[in-house]
Motif scaffolding. Sequence first.
Motif, PDB file in Angstrom:
ATOM      1  N   VAL A   8       0.867  -1.170   0.000  1.00  0.00           N
ATOM      2  CA  VAL A   8       0.000   0.000   0.000  1.00  0.00           C
ATOM      3  C   VAL A   8       0.907   1.224   0.000  1.00  0.00           C
ATOM      4  CG1 VAL A   8      -1.801   1.260   1.225  1.00  0.00           C
ATOM      5  CG2 VAL A   8      -1.762  -1.240   1.323  1.00  0.00           C
ATOM      6  N   PRO A   9       0.801   2.114  -0.992  1.00  0.00           N
ATOM      7  CA  PRO A   9       1.680   3.287  -1.028  1.00  0.00           C
ATOM      8  C   PRO A   9       1.558   4.103   0.263  1.00  0.00           C
ATOM      9  CG  PRO A   9       0.517   3.047  -3.108  1.00  0.00           C
ATOM     10  CD  PRO A   9      -0.100   2.062  -2.155  1.00  0.00           C
ATOM     11  N   THR A  10       2.640   4.140   1.022  1.00  0.00           N
ATOM     12  CA  THR A  10       2.614   4.781   2.336  1.00  0.00           C
ATOM     13  C   THR A  10       3.950   5.452   2.611  1.00  0.00           C
ATOM     14  OG1 THR A  10       1.168   2.990   3.131  1.00  0.00           O
ATOM     15  CG2 THR A  10       2.159   4.415   4.800  1.00  0.00           C
TER      16      THR A  10
ATOM     17  N   GLN B 120      13.314   5.192  10.847  1.00  0.00           N
ATOM     18  CA  GLN B 120      13.775   4.406   9.698  1.00  0.00           C
ATOM     19  C   GLN B 120      13.490   2.917   9.892  1.00  0.00           C
ATOM     20  OE1 GLN B 120      17.856   5.722   9.874  1.00  0.00           O
ATOM     21  NE2 GLN B 120      17.579   7.269   8.276  1.00  0.00           N
ATOM     22  N   THR B 121      13.734   2.420  11.105  1.00  0.00           N
ATOM     23  CA  THR B 121      13.506   0.998  11.387  1.00  0.00           C
ATOM     24  C   THR B 121      12.030   0.654  11.288  1.00  0.00           C
ATOM     25  OG1 THR B 121      15.442   0.890  12.832  1.00  0.00           O
ATOM     26  CG2 THR B 121      13.777  -0.818  13.128  1.00  0.00           C
ATOM     27  N   LEU B 122      11.180   1.508  11.851  1.00  0.00           N
ATOM     28  CA  LEU B 122       9.739   1.249  11.779  1.00  0.00           C
ATOM     29  C   LEU B 122       9.256   1.269  10.333  1.00  0.00           C
ATOM     30  CD1 LEU B 122       7.076   0.733  13.212  1.00  0.00           C
ATOM     31  CD2 LEU B 122       6.774   3.219  13.407  1.00  0.00           C
ATOM     32  N   ALA B 123       9.735   2.237   9.559  1.00  0.00           N
ATOM     33  CA  ALA B 123       9.333   2.317   8.153  1.00  0.00           C
ATOM     34  C   ALA B 123       9.723   1.046   7.400  1.00  0.00           C
ATOM     35  CB  ALA B 123       9.964   3.541   7.495  1.00  0.00           C
ATOM     36  N   LYS B 124      10.908   0.541   7.674  1.00  0.00           N
ATOM     37  CA  LYS B 124      11.358  -0.693   7.027  1.00  0.00           C
ATOM     38  C   LYS B 124      10.482  -1.868   7.436  1.00  0.00           C
ATOM     39  CE  LYS B 124      15.474  -3.548   6.363  1.00  0.00           C
ATOM     40  NZ  LYS B 124      16.895  -3.752   6.726  1.00  0.00           N
TER      41      LYS B 124
END
Length: 199
Positions: free
Chosen positions: A110-112, A133-137
């Motif tokens: 899902v584009p987020t 950054q870690t959460l986004a990954k």
Amino acid sequence: MHNVGSTLRHQLREESFPALCVRFLTRRFIGEYDHKKEMTYRCSRVVDQEAVELEILDLVCKDSTAASLESSIRWADGFLLLYSITQRPSFLEVPALKRLIDQTKQSLVVPTVLVGNKADLEIGREVTTEEGQTLAKDLRCTFRELSVAEAALAVEATVLQLIRLVLDQQRPLPDRRSYMLSVRHALTRKLTRSKTMQW
């Protein structure tokens, strides 16, 4: 028409997402909003030489019923998940919201874009850049950290990044058969050139 949803403002001051929208639309920063219901902003942009009509929904999650929240998620093509680097509770709410988005959209992709706001308030930081950054990954999002108050260009780049993710997802995949034929032709040409060079 491409629909962009903001889906996290539980713990942020109410002006956070409206401020981001106004920054994107006008490049002006307005710090005070009396904003207690969802708002839809509309605009047109040219992105990579493609005209794009946008609707941006600013959703007040804490006042939304489960049904209306899921309806808004289904409506949106892409999502900005906004938290404040100075308010850890807003950051901690992101994973549950992303799970709801994935379940509602029934998609693994899902584009987020995960956005850490208030990067200008370093002295009050409660969430590190590395944590974002870690959460986004982990959540399969792209990541940006910025200051809506101080960086109009960063806000624009963030929204344009989300638009590109949406456009990329909506473009049809190349036909597999025609792709394989083009690869075969390219290999044939390469082999023919190789034989010619040998002789």
